[in-house]
Design a protein around this motif. Structure first.
Motif, mmCIF file in Angstrom:
data_model
loop_
_atom_site.group_PDB
_atom_site.id
_atom_site.type_symbol
_atom_site.label_atom_id
_atom_site.label_comp_id
_atom_site.label_asym_id
_atom_site.label_seq_id
_atom_site.Cartn_x
_atom_site.Cartn_y
_atom_site.Cartn_z
ATOM 1 N N ALA A 110 25.198 58.894 26.027
ATOM 2 C CA ALA A 110 25.255 57.753 25.114
ATOM 3 C C ALA A 110 26.622 57.724 24.444
ATOM 4 O O ALA A 110 27.099 58.751 23.940
ATOM 5 N N VAL A 111 27.267 56.567 24.480
ATOM 6 C CA VAL A 111 28.600 56.406 23.879
ATOM 7 C C VAL A 111 28.601 55.167 22.989
ATOM 8 O O VAL A 111 27.737 54.304 23.098
ATOM 9 N N GLU A 112 29.591 55.085 22.123
ATOM 10 C CA GLU A 112 29.747 53.919 21.258
ATOM 11 C C GLU A 112 30.506 52.810 21.987
ATOM 12 O O GLU A 112 31.423 53.083 22.766
ATOM 13 N N LYS A 113 30.127 51.580 21.713
ATOM 14 C CA LYS A 113 30.842 50.416 22.253
ATOM 15 C C LYS A 113 31.928 50.048 21.250
ATOM 16 O O LYS A 113 31.772 49.164 20.419
ATOM 17 N N LEU A 114 33.078 50.729 21.364
ATOM 18 C CA LEU A 114 34.133 50.609 20.362
ATOM 19 C C LEU A 114 35.026 49.396 20.600
ATOM 20 O O LEU A 114 35.239 48.981 21.736
ATOM 21 N N ASN A 115 35.562 48.855 19.514
ATOM 22 C CA ASN A 115 36.582 47.804 19.588
ATOM 23 C C ASN A 115 37.945 48.485 19.663
ATOM 24 O O ASN A 115 38.680 48.568 18.670
ATOM 25 N N ILE A 116 38.272 48.979 20.864
ATOM 26 C CA ILE A 116 39.482 49.787 21.026
ATOM 27 C C ILE A 116 40.736 48.942 20.841
ATOM 28 O O ILE A 116 41.752 49.407 20.324
ATOM 29 N N LYS A 117 40.687 47.661 21.243
ATOM 30 C CA LYS A 117 41.848 46.782 21.056
ATOM 31 C C LYS A 117 42.166 46.614 19.571
ATOM 32 O O LYS A 117 43.323 46.573 19.168
ATOM 33 N N GLY A 118 41.128 46.520 18.757
ATOM 34 C CA GLY A 118 41.340 46.402 17.318
ATOM 35 C C GLY A 118 41.926 47.671 16.732
ATOM 36 O O GLY A 118 42.837 47.626 15.897
ATOM 37 N N LEU A 119 41.439 48.834 17.187
ATOM 38 C CA LEU A 119 41.961 50.107 16.696
ATOM 39 C C LEU A 119 43.405 50.315 17.121
ATOM 40 O O LEU A 119 44.195 50.939 16.420
ATOM 41 N N ALA A 178 20.292 59.217 19.299
ATOM 42 C CA ALA A 178 19.032 58.560 18.933
ATOM 43 C C ALA A 178 19.041 57.092 19.352
ATOM 44 O O ALA A 178 18.064 56.591 19.925
ATOM 45 N N ARG A 179 20.142 56.395 19.106
ATOM 46 C CA ARG A 179 20.237 54.984 19.506
ATOM 47 C C ARG A 179 20.271 54.848 21.027
ATOM 48 O O ARG A 179 19.709 53.906 21.587
ATOM 49 N N GLY A 180 20.955 55.791 21.691
ATOM 50 C CA GLY A 180 21.007 55.760 23.147
ATOM 51 C C GLY A 180 19.646 55.966 23.776
ATOM 52 O O GLY A 180 19.304 55.326 24.781
ATOM 53 N N THR A 181 18.832 56.844 23.192
ATOM 54 C CA THR A 181 17.474 57.082 23.689
ATOM 55 C C THR A 181 16.632 55.816 23.581
ATOM 56 O O THR A 181 15.904 55.448 24.513
ATOM 57 N N HIS A 182 16.755 55.135 22.454
ATOM 58 C CA HIS A 182 16.015 53.885 22.243
ATOM 59 C C HIS A 182 16.472 52.807 23.231
ATOM 60 O O HIS A 182 15.645 52.100 23.826
ATOM 61 N N ALA A 183 17.810 52.681 23.414
ATOM 62 C CA ALA A 183 18.346 51.663 24.343
ATOM 63 C C ALA A 183 17.950 51.954 25.781
ATOM 64 O O ALA A 183 17.653 51.040 26.557
ATOM 65 N N LEU A 184 17.930 53.239 26.170
ATOM 66 C CA LEU A 184 17.570 53.612 27.533
ATOM 67 C C LEU A 184 16.103 53.274 27.827
ATOM 68 O O LEU A 184 15.782 52.769 28.914
ATOM 69 N N LYS A 185 15.216 53.541 26.862
ATOM 70 C CA LYS A 185 13.810 53.206 27.047
ATOM 71 C C LYS A 185 13.626 51.704 27.258
ATOM 72 O O LYS A 185 12.830 51.282 28.110
#
Length: 391
Positions: free
Chosen positions: A288-297, A378-385
């Protein structure tokens, strides 16, 4: 399953000249067709977006250049300029496709509606790649590849193409240290998810600038900072370019050396990303990874450090390798992962300099990156289900 392999090629002097000439002719045609689009845009655009119905007048619009009209013009191009016959038709037809995509992203935006900047004309040496959209498998045997209009070129085959994979396209690229071919491979028989896939074997990772990532199981990998470590050599090479007279051979040699230094940094970083992704996929079935706004950073004061870490490249490599291995990468919304307590859910605001998460509600104290990675898991587990139930 789709993947790609890149090999270095060793063209002889005559073949290298053909590749260079092909790139230059394609650059001229790219600039010409892009200029056609700009001319049409300037002739038909209007700075006034509203006017009185009584005096309004709609001028007759000129025919807009599009992919099909510019592609059809290539027939006349070869008649007017016979030297363009030295380029394979498929390679030449890629030009209007590139121009179409580039121009539409500026005017209309991508699938998400995000617009790119105004396209630029390519200067000498800036057009570096051309593609054969179809390729015969028999033209790549042992350590030789046959490229139409160029000839049979020696290939340094550092790894064999897996059985069952077919070559779909071939791209030739000129880099600072030589020429490369990229083979786009496809095998429809490979399963998208491996048979012993375990959805419970999941880990969350929080990427950062001090630690490249901190995993929810407590493991971490230090940020290698390849660009920072190479800054002295890059500055020295850049000074040599600046001191050389423009247009001189010494300046050209200095530019080549500078390009090799930058390529070494990029290759070292890419190798680190591949090895890091492999280590994660060996131990876990779901990341599970974050969907980051890398262009903004990348526009912030941390721009150089963010570019040096190259999170976008790492996540892209991780995603592709997971798909090829029949595993999963789940991207989740990053909002609040750093401030929510992983134990009780209380939101604890903190500055960037605060590296510890101290919850006043449940008295939990742990590294802020570890806290974030547990929330990501925890969020990745929920999204995967949710994904598995919908499929």
């Amino acid at each position: 399953m789709k993947t790609s392999y890149q090999y270095k090629i060793k063209p002889n002097k005559e073949q290298a000249e053909k590749i260079d000439n092909t790139l230059e002719m394609l650059r001229y045609q790219y600039n010409y067709q892009l200029a056609q689009r700009f001319d049409w845009y300037e002739m038909n655009r209007c700075s006034i977006d509203r006017c009185s119905l009584i005096v309004s007048h709609l001028p007759e619009l000129k025919n807009q250049p599009n992919y099909y009209s510019q592609k059809a013009s290539l027939v006349q191009l070869k008649k007017d300029r016979p030297w363009y016959k030295d380029i394979h038709s498929q390679v030449l037809q890629e030009i209007p496709k590139k121009v179409e995509i580039t121009f539409d992203r500026w005017i209309k935006g991508d699938v998400n509606g995000k617009k790119s900047g105004k396209p630029r004309f390519k200067g000498k040496g800036q057009y570096k790649t051309f593609t054969y959209s179809q390729f015969n498998q028999a033209h790549f045997i042992n350590n030789r590849i046959t490229l139409s209009k160029i000839g049979s070129v020696k290939v340094i085959v550092h790894r064999q193409i897996p059985d069952g994979f077919k070559i779909k396209t071939v791209s030739v690229t000129k880099k600072a240290d030589g020429y490369y071919v990229t083979l786009s491979l496809d095998d429809q028989t490979v399963p998208t998810i491996k048979p012993d896939f375990n959805a419970n074997n999941i880990v969350g990772i929080d990427v950062g600038l001090i630690d490249f990532y901190v995993a929810s199981d407590g493991s971490k990998v230090k940020a290698p900072k390849f660009l920072r470590k190479s800054e002295r050599r890059l500055k020295s090479a850049q000074r040599k370019v600046s001191r050389r007279k423009k247009g001189s051979n010494r300046r050209k040699k200095a530019i080549v050396k500078l390009g090799k230094q930058h390529k070494k940094v990029a290759d070292t970083r890419k190798d680190f990303h591949f090895k890091t992704a492999n280590n994660l996929l060996k131990n876990y079935d779901v990341i599970a990874v974050e969907k980051l706004n890398i262009k903004g950073l990348a526009k912030s004061r941390l721009a150089k450090s963010v570019s040096d870490a190259a999170w976008s490249q790492f996540i892209s490599i991780l995603t592709v390798k997971a798909e090829n291995a029949g595993l999963k990468v789940v991207a989740i919304n990053p909002n609040g992962t750093s401030i929510e307590c992983s134990n009780c859910g209380t939101r604890v605001k903190k500055t960037l300099s605060q590296r510890t998460h101290d919850c006043p509600n449940c008295k939990v104290s742990l590294c802020r990156d570890l806290n974030a990675s547990i929330n990501i898991k925890a969020r990745g587990t929920h999204a995967l289900k949710a994904q598995l139930m919908s499929s």
